[in-house]
Design a protein around this motif. Structure first.
Motif, short mmCIF file in Angstrom:
data_model
loop_
_atom_site.label_atom_id
_atom_site.label_comp_id
_atom_site.label_asym_id
_atom_site.label_seq_id
_atom_site.Cartn_x
_atom_site.Cartn_y
_atom_site.Cartn_z
N THR A 54 6.55 11.69 -1.46
CA THR A 54 6.14 13.07 -1.66
C THR A 54 6.66 13.58 -2.99
OG1 THR A 54 8.10 13.91 -0.48
CG2 THR A 54 6.11 13.54 0.81
N CYS A 55 5.84 14.31 -3.71
CA CYS A 55 6.27 14.93 -4.98
C CYS A 55 5.40 16.15 -5.26
CB CYS A 55 6.21 13.94 -6.13
SG CYS A 55 4.81 12.82 -6.13
N THR A 56 5.40 17.11 -4.32
CA THR A 56 4.54 18.29 -4.42
C THR A 56 5.32 19.57 -4.67
OG1 THR A 56 4.66 18.81 -2.05
CG2 THR A 56 2.97 17.21 -2.75
N GLY A 57 6.60 19.64 -4.28
CA GLY A 57 7.35 20.88 -4.34
C GLY A 57 7.02 21.81 -3.19
N ASN A 58 6.25 21.34 -2.23
CA ASN A 58 5.81 22.17 -1.09
C ASN A 58 6.68 21.88 0.13
OD1 ASN A 58 4.28 23.90 0.46
ND2 ASN A 58 2.33 23.08 -0.24
N LYS A 59 6.29 22.37 1.28
CA LYS A 59 7.01 22.11 2.52
C LYS A 59 6.08 21.48 3.55
CE LYS A 59 7.87 25.32 5.50
NZ LYS A 59 8.38 26.51 6.21
N ASN A 60 6.68 20.67 4.43
CA ASN A 60 5.96 20.04 5.54
C ASN A 60 4.72 19.28 5.08
OD1 ASN A 60 7.86 21.01 7.34
ND2 ASN A 60 6.66 22.84 7.85
N VAL A 61 4.87 18.55 3.98
CA VAL A 61 3.78 17.70 3.51
C VAL A 61 3.62 16.51 4.46
CG1 VAL A 61 2.98 16.28 1.59
CG2 VAL A 61 4.19 18.41 1.14
N VAL A 62 4.74 15.95 4.90
CA VAL A 62 4.75 14.89 5.90
C VAL A 62 5.35 15.49 7.17
CG1 VAL A 62 5.64 12.62 6.51
CG2 VAL A 62 4.98 13.11 4.15
N GLN A 69 0.85 -1.19 0.00
CA GLN A 69 0.00 0.00 0.00
C GLN A 69 0.89 1.24 0.00
OE1 GLN A 69 -3.72 0.01 2.28
NE2 GLN A 69 -3.04 -1.91 3.23
N VAL A 70 0.68 2.10 -0.99
CA VAL A 70 1.53 3.27 -1.20
C VAL A 70 0.66 4.51 -1.28
CG1 VAL A 70 3.33 4.30 -2.64
CG2 VAL A 70 3.06 1.80 -2.58
N VAL A 71 1.09 5.59 -0.63
CA VAL A 71 0.42 6.87 -0.79
C VAL A 71 1.40 7.82 -1.47
CG1 VAL A 71 1.05 7.66 1.55
CG2 VAL A 71 -0.83 8.76 0.32
N VAL A 72 0.95 8.43 -2.57
CA VAL A 72 1.75 9.39 -3.33
C VAL A 72 1.14 10.77 -3.11
CG1 VAL A 72 2.54 10.09 -5.62
CG2 VAL A 72 2.38 7.66 -5.04
N CYS A 73 1.91 11.67 -2.54
CA CYS A 73 1.43 13.02 -2.25
C CYS A 73 1.72 13.92 -3.45
CB CYS A 73 2.12 13.56 -1.00
SG CYS A 73 1.85 12.55 0.48
N GLY A 74 0.68 14.28 -4.17
CA GLY A 74 0.82 15.12 -5.35
C GLY A 74 0.60 14.33 -6.62
N TYR A 75 -0.25 14.85 -7.51
CA TYR A 75 -0.53 14.16 -8.78
C TYR A 75 -0.26 15.09 -9.95
CZ TYR A 75 -2.65 10.45 -11.58
OH TYR A 75 -2.86 9.43 -12.47
N GLY A 76 0.88 15.79 -9.87
CA GLY A 76 1.38 16.49 -11.04
C GLY A 76 2.06 15.48 -11.95
N GLU A 77 2.92 15.96 -12.83
CA GLU A 77 3.57 15.04 -13.78
C GLU A 77 4.46 14.03 -13.05
OE1 GLU A 77 2.61 14.92 -16.82
OE2 GLU A 77 1.34 16.69 -16.55
N ASP A 80 -5.28 20.26 -5.72
CA ASP A 80 -5.86 20.81 -6.94
C ASP A 80 -7.00 19.91 -7.41
OD1 ASP A 80 -6.46 21.53 -9.59
OD2 ASP A 80 -4.40 22.17 -9.99
N PRO A 81 -8.23 20.44 -7.53
CA PRO A 81 -9.36 19.57 -7.93
C PRO A 81 -9.21 18.98 -9.33
CG PRO A 81 -10.02 21.89 -7.87
CD PRO A 81 -8.67 21.81 -7.23
N ILE A 82 -8.49 19.68 -10.23
CA ILE A 82 -8.30 19.14 -11.57
C ILE A 82 -7.37 17.93 -11.54
CG2 ILE A 82 -7.39 19.64 -13.87
CD1 ILE A 82 -8.25 22.53 -13.49
N CYS A 83 -6.23 18.07 -10.86
CA CYS A 83 -5.32 16.93 -10.72
C CYS A 83 -5.99 15.81 -9.93
CB CYS A 83 -4.02 17.37 -10.03
SG CYS A 83 -3.01 18.50 -11.01
N ALA A 84 -6.80 16.19 -8.94
CA ALA A 84 -7.50 15.18 -8.14
C ALA A 84 -8.46 14.38 -9.02
CB ALA A 84 -8.26 15.86 -7.00
N LEU A 85 -9.19 15.07 -9.91
CA LEU A 85 -10.11 14.38 -10.80
C LEU A 85 -9.36 13.46 -11.76
CD1 LEU A 85 -13.01 13.96 -11.73
CD2 LEU A 85 -12.74 15.95 -13.24
N GLN A 86 -8.21 13.91 -12.23
CA GLN A 86 -7.38 13.06 -13.09
C GLN A 86 -6.99 11.78 -12.35
OE1 GLN A 86 -4.26 15.94 -14.09
NE2 GLN A 86 -4.88 15.84 -16.23
#
Length: 611
Positions: free
Chosen positions: A453-461, A394-402, A424-430
């Motif tokens: 994690t693959c968001t480019g953000n901070k403190n996601v985890v 079971q894997v969780v991927v944070c972020g659904y950009g490219e 992002d609701p658009i990436c979420a729908l994808q």
């Protein structure tokens, strides 16, 4: 007779670098094309198919022990087979142990006689003996068994393939090294590794057809003559091909690494041997990291007029330490989402004083490097560091950009159960339409086996997430920056850090629970494995064309803002890679082109097209 074989291994130090906070970007202006850029992109005769890429340098590998492709790439070449001692039993005698430790023979009539003593001999080979004489007398802070574990892991990656163990404890900053031309304007792990690095560069050239074609086409015109480029990127064989292409086009280059773990020492040595001032080695400390950048920038009699950055650290350092340099700098080319965010921050604050080109959001970077590169390298990085099986995990991927899309596709194909988090609701729908379950991280953090994690953000985890993870959960990051996982919160007295192998740490809680942290939260694929060369050729070619465009643009064409590459340039980069697949483009007829309102030679899509 018994054979004893001795082995030795060494360990590498693993420090860290902290990057800055980021904020979201805004809309980007588009750019035109300079004459030099158009000239470099000029299609060959015959309808637009680019000519075949130039082959790699056709020279035989330098002679040496274990020459040949396999030997050149394998750090384990020359291993000595082990043998086991065997005793032959005599059917007429029984063996008994003598009191003094020797062996006795008992005959059928009861007479006891001492058996001839077996003399244990140690077999050594000439080359092995020389290698043993070179090994250090002290292993360092780590135990021998720990060093052996790390060495065996490092051997998976060419990043440590040719490192002499006797150099591990000595900082390159403390060494006096010169290349064969007598130059010492570089700082690498070991200049003697240059021969191995050159072979890796030659292999990379075979998979980078567009750069080789660009080098061949534009070499006569020298569109970068007079350019002084200071770069801060991952120093790999693929980067070396880019640097040597820029040099062939007339540029002078000085280079540092943008990541303390991703430098290939032998490639850095090969570049230094070729005359490039390179300041980088695998396993830099934070102080080393900034020192290397400063050595690239602060040099007497040489001032850069172009910047090629990956992450924004080089740009940040020049703004902080040498702001007057921007008076002569013509532009910045930035590759990563992290660096692009920083450029937009500067632009918004009115502090961006030169034009900048956003390569990260070009089609050839987003849709190829970010997607296809990560789709292959995520599995490579996880496999090399953990040896795990993906089926059923079971894997969780944070972020659904490219990047997230590439990771999810690869893990799903391997049989993993994949969850996605997205803002992002658009990436979420994808993600939902692609068959992934969209969740909040808190909902699945107790049950997942891997967190990516693959968001480019901070403190996601955050530390709260880390506290709630199951035992042996694997935590890693596929974004450029090390800010996505709150690693700093794990450096507390109640938690124990245990180095398992290179780039793999166990963080142990007081109750015995542990998580597996990879690369200390830094970029997994380039820190722990490698990336596909061909897809990097696409990005590197885009970077080269962006440098040509900014350097040759007439004054006033670009203002102090952040620009996107035009579609025409993206299409040209793509066309240079098609011959590799023996692909044949369909051409529009005059009637069809008129009907669509297009030029027969492109661009074929408007700037707002999303692909």
């Amino acid at each position: 007779m018994s054979v004893q074989v001795v082995s030795a291994a060494a360990a590498a130090k693993v420090p860290e670098v902290e990057l800055k906070d980021l904020s979201p970007s805004e809309a980007e202006p588009q750019l035109g094309l300079s004459t030099a850029a158009v000239s470099a992109m000029a299609p060959p005769a015959g309808g637009g198919d680019p000519e075949a890429p130039a082959p790699a340098a056709e020279r035989p590998p330098a002679p040496g022990p274990g020459s040949g492709p396999a030997a050149a790439l394998s750090p384990a070449a020359g291993k000595v087979p082990q043998a086991s001692a065997m005793k032959r039993s005599d059917p007429h005698h029984q063996h008994q142990r003598h009191r003094d430790g020797g062996e006795a023979l008992v005959s059928p009539d009861g007479t006891v006689t001492e058996a001839p003593r077996t003399v244990k001999k140690q077999i050594q080979f000439a080359d092995q003996k020389q290698e043993f004489n070179k090994r250090p007398t002290k292993i360092g802070r780590r135990s021998l068994s720990r060093s052996i574990s790390q060495s065996s892991t490092d051997s998976y990656s060419s990043a440590a393939s040719y490192t002499d163990s006797s150099d591990d404890e000595t900082s390159p900053r403390d060494k006096q090294q010169k290349n064969s031309k007598g130059s010492s304007d570089f700082c690498v792990k070991n200049i003697k590794q240059a021969e191995f690095g050159r072979r890796e560069i030659e292999i990379a050239e075979q998979e980078m057809p567009a750069l080789m074609a660009l080098r061949k086409r534009a070499q006569g015109e020298k569109p970068l003559a007079g350019a002084k480029i200071v770069g801060c990127t991952h120093i790999t064989a693929q980067t070396a091909v880019l640097m040597e292409t820029l040099g062939a086009l007339g540029a002078q280059c000085r280079w540092a690494a943008c990541n303390i773990y991703s430098t290939l020492n032998e490639v850095a040595a090969a570049l230094a041997e070729s005359g490039f001032p390179v300041f980088a080695w695998k396993g830099e400390s934070e102080d080393d990291f900034w020192w290397c950048i400063d050595r690239c920038v602060n040099v007497e009699g040489w001032q850069p007029n172009m910047i090629l950055d990956d992450g924004g650290d080089l740009t940040h350092w020049i703004y902080k330490k040498y702001p007057n340099m921007f008076k002569k700098i013509k532009g910045i080319v930035e590759e990563s989402v992290t660096g692009v965010h920083r450029l937009y921050q500067l632009s918004k604050a009115g502090k961006l004083c030169v034009p900048a080109m956003n390569v990260n959001d070009s089609v050839t970077k987003q849709k190829f490097d970010n997607l296809y590169c990560c789709r292959e390298s995520i599995l490579d990085g996880l496999k090399r560091t953990t040896d795990m099986m993906f089926g059923g995990k079971q894997v969780v991927v944070c972020g659904y950009g490219e990047v997230g899309k590439g990771c999810c596709a690869a893990l799903k194909a391997m049989g993993s159960i994949v969850y996605v988090t997205e803002i992002d609701p658009i990436c979420a729908l994808q993600a939902c339409m692609d068959g992934f379950r969209l969740v909040k991280l808190n909902e699945v953090i107790r049950q997942v086996d891997i967190v990516i994690t693959c968001t480019g953000n901070k403190n996601v985890v955050t530390r709260e997430h880390l506290d709630r993870m199951k035992n042996s959960c694997i935590v890693c990051n596929m974004g450029h920056s090390n800010t996505e996982i709150d690693v700093a919160s794990l450096r507390t007295p109640e938690l124990t850090w245990e180095r398992v192998r290179s780039q793999v740490d166990h963080v142990i809680w007081p109750d015995g629970k542990r998580i597996v942290l990879l690369a200390e939260g830094r970029l997994l694929n380039l820190s722990c494995s490698t990336v596909p060369t061909f897809v990097l050729s696409i990005t590197a070619t885009t970077q080269a064309l962006a440098l040509i465009e900014l350097y040759n643009a007439p004054e006033g064409r670009y203002k102090q803002d952040v620009y996107l590459l035009p579609k025409k340039m993206d299409e040209y980069v793509a066309s240079l890679h098609l011959p590799t697949f023996d692909a044949h483009l369909t051409e529009l007829t005059d009637e069809q082109a008129k009907y669509l309102g297009l030029n027969k030679n492109g661009p074929f899509k408007p700037n707002y097209y999303r692909y």
